[in-house]
Design an enzyme around this catalytic site. Structure first.
Site, PDB file in Angstrom:
ATOM      1  N   LYS A 124     130.384  80.613  15.870  1.00 29.41           N
ATOM      2  CA  LYS A 124     129.515  79.450  16.161  1.00 29.41           C
ATOM      3  C   LYS A 124     130.186  78.505  17.149  1.00 29.41           C
ATOM      4  CE  LYS A 124     126.580  75.964  13.978  1.00 29.41           C
ATOM      5  NZ  LYS A 124     125.456  76.292  14.871  1.00 29.41           N
ATOM      6  N   HIS A 137     130.337  77.832   8.628  1.00 28.28           N
ATOM      7  CA  HIS A 137     129.653  78.873   9.407  1.00 28.28           C
ATOM      8  C   HIS A 137     130.652  79.928   9.876  1.00 28.28           C
ATOM      9  CE1 HIS A 137     126.252  76.054   9.700  1.00 28.28           C
ATOM     10  NE2 HIS A 137     125.519  77.131   9.969  1.00 28.28           N
ATOM     11  N   HIS A 138     130.116  81.024  10.389  1.00 25.77           N
ATOM     12  CA  HIS A 138     130.906  82.131  10.925  1.00 25.77           C
ATOM     13  C   HIS A 138     131.780  81.685  12.110  1.00 25.77           C
ATOM     14  CE1 HIS A 138     128.001  82.346  14.275  1.00 25.77           C
ATOM     15  NE2 HIS A 138     127.113  82.044  13.343  1.00 25.77           N
ATOM     16  N   VAL A 186     117.040  88.151  23.008  1.00 29.04           N
ATOM     17  CA  VAL A 186     116.658  89.179  22.031  1.00 29.04           C
ATOM     18  C   VAL A 186     117.839  90.063  21.612  1.00 29.04           C
ATOM     19  CG1 VAL A 186     115.909  90.927  23.737  1.00 29.04           C
ATOM     20  CG2 VAL A 186     114.767  90.796  21.507  1.00 29.04           C
ATOM     21  N   THR A 231     122.132  71.597  11.440  1.00 26.23           N
ATOM     22  CA  THR A 231     121.593  71.350  10.089  1.00 26.23           C
ATOM     23  C   THR A 231     122.364  70.226   9.403  1.00 26.23           C
ATOM     24  OG1 THR A 231     121.057  73.682   9.967  1.00 26.23           O
ATOM     25  CG2 THR A 231     121.033  72.463   7.894  1.00 26.23           C
TER      26      THR A 231
HETATM   27  P1  NAD Z   1     124.140  84.565  20.005  1.00 25.36           P
HETATM   28  O1  NAD Z   1     125.218  84.172  20.955  1.00 25.36           O
HETATM   29  O2  NAD Z   1     124.350  85.767  19.142  1.00 25.36           O
HETATM   30  O3  NAD Z   1     122.757  84.786  20.799  1.00 25.36           O
HETATM   31  C1  NAD Z   1     122.338  84.051  21.924  1.00 25.36           C
HETATM   32  C2  NAD Z   1     121.743  85.041  22.899  1.00 25.36           C
HETATM   33  O4  NAD Z   1     121.123  84.341  23.979  1.00 25.36           O
HETATM   34  C3  NAD Z   1     122.786  85.988  23.526  1.00 25.36           C
HETATM   35  O5  NAD Z   1     122.388  87.338  23.285  1.00 25.36           O
HETATM   36  C4  NAD Z   1     122.732  85.663  25.009  1.00 25.36           C
HETATM   37  O6  NAD Z   1     122.911  86.822  25.805  1.00 25.36           O
HETATM   38  C5  NAD Z   1     121.313  85.132  25.135  1.00 25.36           C
HETATM   39  N1  NAD Z   1     121.067  84.375  26.360  1.00 25.36           N
HETATM   40  C6  NAD Z   1     121.896  83.476  26.966  1.00 25.36           C
HETATM   41  N2  NAD Z   1     121.341  83.036  28.121  1.00 25.36           N
HETATM   42  C7  NAD Z   1     120.144  83.662  28.229  1.00 25.36           C
HETATM   43  C8  NAD Z   1     119.098  83.615  29.216  1.00 25.36           C
HETATM   44  N3  NAD Z   1     119.193  82.823  30.301  1.00 25.36           N
HETATM   45  N4  NAD Z   1     118.006  84.365  29.007  1.00 25.36           N
HETATM   46  C9  NAD Z   1     117.891  85.161  27.935  1.00 25.36           C
HETATM   47  N5  NAD Z   1     118.856  85.251  26.969  1.00 25.36           N
HETATM   48  C10 NAD Z   1     119.956  84.512  27.120  1.00 25.36           C
HETATM   49  O7  NAD Z   1     123.888  83.274  19.109  1.00 25.36           O
HETATM   50  P2  NAD Z   1     123.071  83.153  17.724  1.00 25.36           P
HETATM   51  O8  NAD Z   1     124.015  83.166  16.575  1.00 25.36           O
HETATM   52  O9  NAD Z   1     121.904  84.074  17.745  1.00 25.36           O
HETATM   53  O10 NAD Z   1     122.577  81.634  17.831  1.00 25.36           O
HETATM   54  C11 NAD Z   1     121.800  81.176  18.927  1.00 25.36           C
HETATM   55  C12 NAD Z   1     121.418  79.712  18.708  1.00 25.36           C
HETATM   56  O11 NAD Z   1     120.563  79.597  17.558  1.00 25.36           O
HETATM   57  C13 NAD Z   1     122.614  78.788  18.426  1.00 25.36           C
HETATM   58  O12 NAD Z   1     122.350  77.535  19.035  1.00 25.36           O
HETATM   59  C14 NAD Z   1     122.599  78.652  16.910  1.00 25.36           C
HETATM   60  O13 NAD Z   1     123.213  77.488  16.431  1.00 25.36           O
HETATM   61  C15 NAD Z   1     121.107  78.626  16.675  1.00 25.36           C
HETATM   62  N6  NAD Z   1     120.681  78.957  15.299  1.00 25.36           N
HETATM   63  C16 NAD Z   1     119.650  78.239  14.803  1.00 25.36           C
HETATM   64  C17 NAD Z   1     119.127  78.539  13.555  1.00 25.36           C
HETATM   65  C18 NAD Z   1     117.907  77.787  13.066  1.00 25.36           C
HETATM   66  O14 NAD Z   1     117.405  78.086  11.971  1.00 25.36           O
HETATM   67  N7  NAD Z   1     117.375  76.856  13.856  1.00 25.36           N
HETATM   68  C19 NAD Z   1     119.679  79.570  12.792  1.00 25.36           C
HETATM   69  C20 NAD Z   1     120.753  80.304  13.331  1.00 25.36           C
HETATM   70  C21 NAD Z   1     121.243  80.000  14.601  1.00 25.36           C
END
Ligand code: NAD
Length: 270
Positions: A160, A156-157, A9, A167
């Site tokens: 990543k 992407h940013h 979150v 995608t």
């Molecule tokens: P991010 O690193 O900002 O967020 C991931 C979060 O997960 C971090 O806050 C981390 O602390 C937390 N986390 C890690 N281990 C954990 C655990 N055991 N319990 C609870 N929380 C935990 O990354 P992001 O940019 O938010 O992306 C996350 C994932 O979502 C990536 O794989 C990204 O490619 C994917 N993504 C998918 C879509 C989609 O539409 N499917 C869109 C954007 C990003």
């Protein structure tokens, strides 16, 4: 009301998801999970997300809120997602998975839960991208065997961690499927040095990582004399978050099974 808990979150997607659930009148924020041992445990998740006090405190284990939610939304990392799937199977919860970058073994492990957990798993939850997948299928059928070279380009940013994006791989798979090819055989993920001319049937991938780009994908169909490009550009993570909340509402009334956004949006074939 669908009671939603958000894993990760405090992450980029996690915080956007808090906002998206708040904006949805048929979903309610039932919990937020941060990494075990995180100093953010106990913080108000609305305040974490910058949307104002929500009255829901972040926890660092799912166990602590197991009776409070119906659907988990998970945008984290492959190993975390697989552990959460096991939890959902054990406690009769549904899950929406946005995590990308899974290895073949991890995908197989995920698939092993299809008979026990109602799950939506999609590398991109945006409505626009899922419509784009349909357009790509049509374009591939019309052009792919007519001498058009197919290339997938994504940006992407800089934060990543996986490449090419989930995608981009999905777009490549849709095109390959439509043409009776596979990415294992026809995908080209690297060109460097004296790699020779491209073959007629390969599907090439190119990756850009820079700045704060939220997500851009182009599939190019190029032949002598013309080029068709189908492009999707996301300018805000809210598009993914809204799609994920829509998926959470949808999956809350499904039996165990593995679904994707095409199912959620009613775009699935057949
Ligand atoms: P991010 O690193 O900002 O967020 C991931 C979060 O997960 C971090 O806050 C981390 O602390 C937390 N986390 C890690 N281990 C954990 C655990 N055991 N319990 C609870 N929380 C935990 O990354 P992001 O940019 O938010 O992306 C996350 C994932 O979502 C990536 O794989 C990204 O490619 C994917 N993504 C998918 C879509 C989609 O539409 N499917 C869109 C954007 C990003």
């Amino acid at each position: 009301m669908t009671r939603v808990a958000i894993v990760g979150v405090a992450g980029r997607m996690g915080r956007t998801l808090v906002s998206a659930v708040n904006q949805d009148e048929t979903a309610t924020l039932a919990g937020g999970i941060v990494e075990p041992g995180s100093s953010l445990a106990g913080a108000d998740i609305g305040e974490l997300a910058g949307t104002g006090k929500s009255g829901v405190a972040a926890v660092d284990s799912l166990e602590a809120i197991k009776d409070d939610f119906d659907v988990l939304i998970d945008f984290t990392a492959p190993k975390v997602t697989l552990a959460n799937l096991a939890f959902c199977a054990e406690h009769g919860k549904a899950i929406v998975i946005g995590t990308t970058g899974m290895s073949d073994d991890e995908l197989e492990a995920l698939d092993g839960y299809r008979d026990r957990v109602p799950m939506v798993f999609a590398p991109n939850m945006s409505v626009g991208v899922n419509l784009t997948l349909k357009l790509l299928e049509t374009a591939a059928r019309a052009l792919g065997d007519e001498g058009y070279d197919i290339e997938v380009i994504e940006a992407h940013h800089r934060h990543k961690v996986d490449a090419p994006s989930g995608t981009a791989i999905k777009m490549g798979e849709v095109v390959a499927d439509a043409l009776g090819r596979t990415l294992k055989e026809h995908g080209v993920f690297e060109r460097v040095g004296q790699c020779g001319p491209r073959s007629d049937t390969e599907i090439g991938f190119a990756t850009v990582r820079a700045g704060d780009i939220v997500g851009e994908h182009t599939v190019m169909f190029a032949t002598e004399g013309e080029r068709i490009e189908i492009t999707h550009k996301a300018s805000s993570r809210m598009t993914f978050a809204k799609g994920a909340v829509r998926a959470a509402r949808w999956v809350s009334s499904q039996k165990a099974g593995r679904f994707d956004m095409q199912d959620v949006l009613g775009l699935a074939r057949g």
